[in-house]
Scaffold this active site. Structure first.
Site, PDB file in Angstrom:
ATOM      1  N   GLU A 327       0.843  -1.200   0.000  1.00 59.80           N
ATOM      2  CA  GLU A 327       0.000   0.000   0.000  1.00 59.80           C
ATOM      3  C   GLU A 327       0.877   1.248   0.000  1.00 59.80           C
ATOM      4  OE1 GLU A 327      -4.183  -0.986   2.223  1.00 59.80           O
ATOM      5  OE2 GLU A 327      -2.608  -0.071   3.433  1.00 59.80           O
ATOM      6  N   CYS A 328       0.604   2.165  -0.911  1.00 55.13           N
ATOM      7  CA  CYS A 328       1.259   3.471  -0.966  1.00 55.13           C
ATOM      8  C   CYS A 328       2.784   3.309  -0.968  1.00 55.13           C
ATOM      9  CB  CYS A 328       0.780   4.366   0.178  1.00 55.13           C
ATOM     10  SG  CYS A 328       1.053   6.130  -0.143  1.00 55.13           S
ATOM     11  N   GLY A 329       3.460   3.585   0.160  1.00 51.27           N
ATOM     12  CA  GLY A 329       4.912   3.397   0.185  1.00 51.27           C
ATOM     13  C   GLY A 329       5.312   1.981  -0.149  1.00 51.27           C
ATOM     14  N   TYR A 331       3.714   0.023  -2.157  1.00 54.61           N
ATOM     15  CA  TYR A 331       3.525  -0.072  -3.605  1.00 54.61           C
ATOM     16  C   TYR A 331       4.736   0.511  -4.327  1.00 54.61           C
ATOM     17  CZ  TYR A 331       1.444   1.259  -8.154  1.00 54.61           C
ATOM     18  OH  TYR A 331       1.180   1.449  -9.487  1.00 54.61           O
ATOM     19  N   THR A 428      -0.949  -0.829  -4.713  1.00 54.35           N
ATOM     20  CA  THR A 428      -1.738   0.346  -5.076  1.00 54.35           C
ATOM     21  C   THR A 428      -1.400   1.484  -4.119  1.00 54.35           C
ATOM     22  OG1 THR A 428      -3.996   1.229  -5.235  1.00 54.35           O
ATOM     23  CG2 THR A 428      -3.618  -0.528  -3.635  1.00 54.35           C
TER      24      THR A 428
END
Length: 438
Positions: A327-329, A331, A428
């Site tokens: 997730e985010c970082g 990703y 993502t």
């Protein structure tokens, strides 16, 4: 008996966090079991709440979480707690057009749970006019009760007297005043406050905030404003299920953003969480059956992550047969390359084919609804997950992987495809909070 009180304000920057942290520690000093709760999608403030109390924080979000999940999580948090202090995000009534009771505002929580509000007013630059603001809050929504007022950043005793008299003449109790002191503020960076774990003297700072609250506010009066909450009853199906029964979770200064309610529910569901640190070159446990890379600040540690061959090779071996989700970082680290703020490019794990940059900064912020395009760690294909994005990084090369999800904003307006999927690997920028059951 567990009591709860919401701490709200007209806007961000009013001093809610400092007041909340100071009160948490001040009440803990009295021997109360105190827990901090944050309204809305915020990873950083719950860390300060935990540092102040020793108890894990909690996020409650009226937009991302269905009402029964909100009530269930609050009741669970109160099982081992005497007092819950719920810190509002932004202004008390700020949210989105998500429908009645589903705006994401702390005011929704007050209506849903019957919890009154302690209003923090920054009175710098005004005196009697503060009463007009307080009266507006008192009457704006009769279902949201203003129980009392804290004057913040007052300049003098005369300033306090003028503001307090005007407010109390309108029927609202002022439970104290905090004088103006710039050293009480917490340091900030691009995603908000510096994390509690990174603050060099966090316990000293929290003790100082507590000292100020003890001498400036009427703690007995504030405790009397809090209302009793109901014990937990029944269960809810809106939880995000654990992605496996033994979950390897990256956990260090680069990977810090895992919502407390997720970890708590996954453990309650029988899952075991196995932390590992990519920054010390650790890979996921070989006997885990799923791996989760949370968000955080990989851009600050890109060089170390790039050279962590043990982490990269261990993750690649794991991904050959078991799910890995970022997730985010997380990703960003799953991609081919990450460009840091200075423009230096670092090789990442390459388990997905995109590349990201923190040098080309663009803020992405808002609620997201994600319709999953395949079965995976977050759920089955076609299921909708609610969450949010908050990042400054941008995708410089989208790569060639299949998309992870179709996303829309909080009002349902389509945004497009999000993230990537290749084999057992998914990722993502979207942070998952809860699933929908409606």
């Amino acid at each position: 008996m567990t009591r709860a009180l919401i701490i709200g304000a007209p806007r961000s920057g009013s001093g809610k966090t400092s007041v909340t942290i100071g009160l948490l520690r001040a009440f803990a000093r009295r021997g109360l079991r105190v827990r901090g709760v944050k309204s809305g999608p915020d990873y950083i403030d719950p860390g300060f709440h935990q540092a102040a109390t020793g108890l894990s924080g909690l996020n409650l979000d009226s937009w991302a979480m269905e009402p029964d999940l909100v009530a269930h999580l609050l009741a669970e948090a109160g099982e081992d707690t005497d007092l819950l202090l719920i810190e509002s995000a932004m202004g008390l009534f700020d949210g989105i057009a998500g429908g009645a009771g589903r705006t994401g505002s702390a005011a929704d929580l007050s209506r849903l749970l019957g919890i009154p509000v302690l209003l923090v007013l920054d009175v710098s630059g005004q005196s009697q006019t503060a009463a007009a603001v307080a009266v507006g809050f008192k009457h704006y929504d009769p279902a949201v009760k203003m129980a009392g007022v804290v004057l913040n950043r007052a300049g003098s005793e005369r300033h306090v007297r003028l503001s307090k008299t005007a407010i109390e003449d309108k029927g609202l109790a002022v439970v104290g005043a905090v004088m103006r002191d710039g050293t009480l503020s917490l340091p900030e960076r691009h995603l908000g406050l510096v994390q509690a774990s990174e603050h060099p003297a966090i316990q000293h700072h929290i003790d100082r905030l507590a000292d100020v609250m003890e001498t400036s506010l009427d703690l007995d009066a504030i405790l009397a404003l809090a209302v009793e909450i109901a014990p937990p009853s029944g269960s809810t199906s809106a939880h995000l299920p654990p992605p496996g029964q033994r979950i390897a979770i990256a956990s260090d200064a680069a990977f810090t953003f895992l919502y407390p309610h997720l970890g708590r529910h996954w453990r309650a569901a029988g899952a075991e969480l196995l932390p590992f640190s990519p920054l010390v070159n650790e890979g996921p446990s070989a006997d885990a059956d799923a791996c989760w890379l949370p968000g955080g600040y990989p851009e600050l540690h890109a060089g170390i992550l790039s050279s962590a061959s043990g982490f990269r090779e261990g993750l690649a071996r794991f991904a050959e047969s078991r799910p890995v989700h970022g997730e985010c970082g997380g990703y960003m680290v799953l991609g081919e390359r990450l460009e840091d703020a200075e423009g230096a490019t670092h090789a990442m794990t390459g388990l997905l084919s995109h590349s990201t940059s923190f040098a080309k900064r663009k803020m992405n912020l808002g609620y997201r609804q994600a319709r999953l395009l395949s079965d995976g760690p977050l759920g089955a294909a076609g299921q909708t997950i609610r969450g949010h994005e908050f990042h400054y990084a941008s995708v410089t090369d989208p790569g060639t992987d299949e998309a992870f999800a179709e996303i829309a904003d909080g009002t349902g307006t389509p945004i497009g495809l999000s993230g990537g999927r290749r084999g057992f690997v998914t990722g993502t920028f979207f942070h998952a909070i809860a699933r929908t059951t409606l």
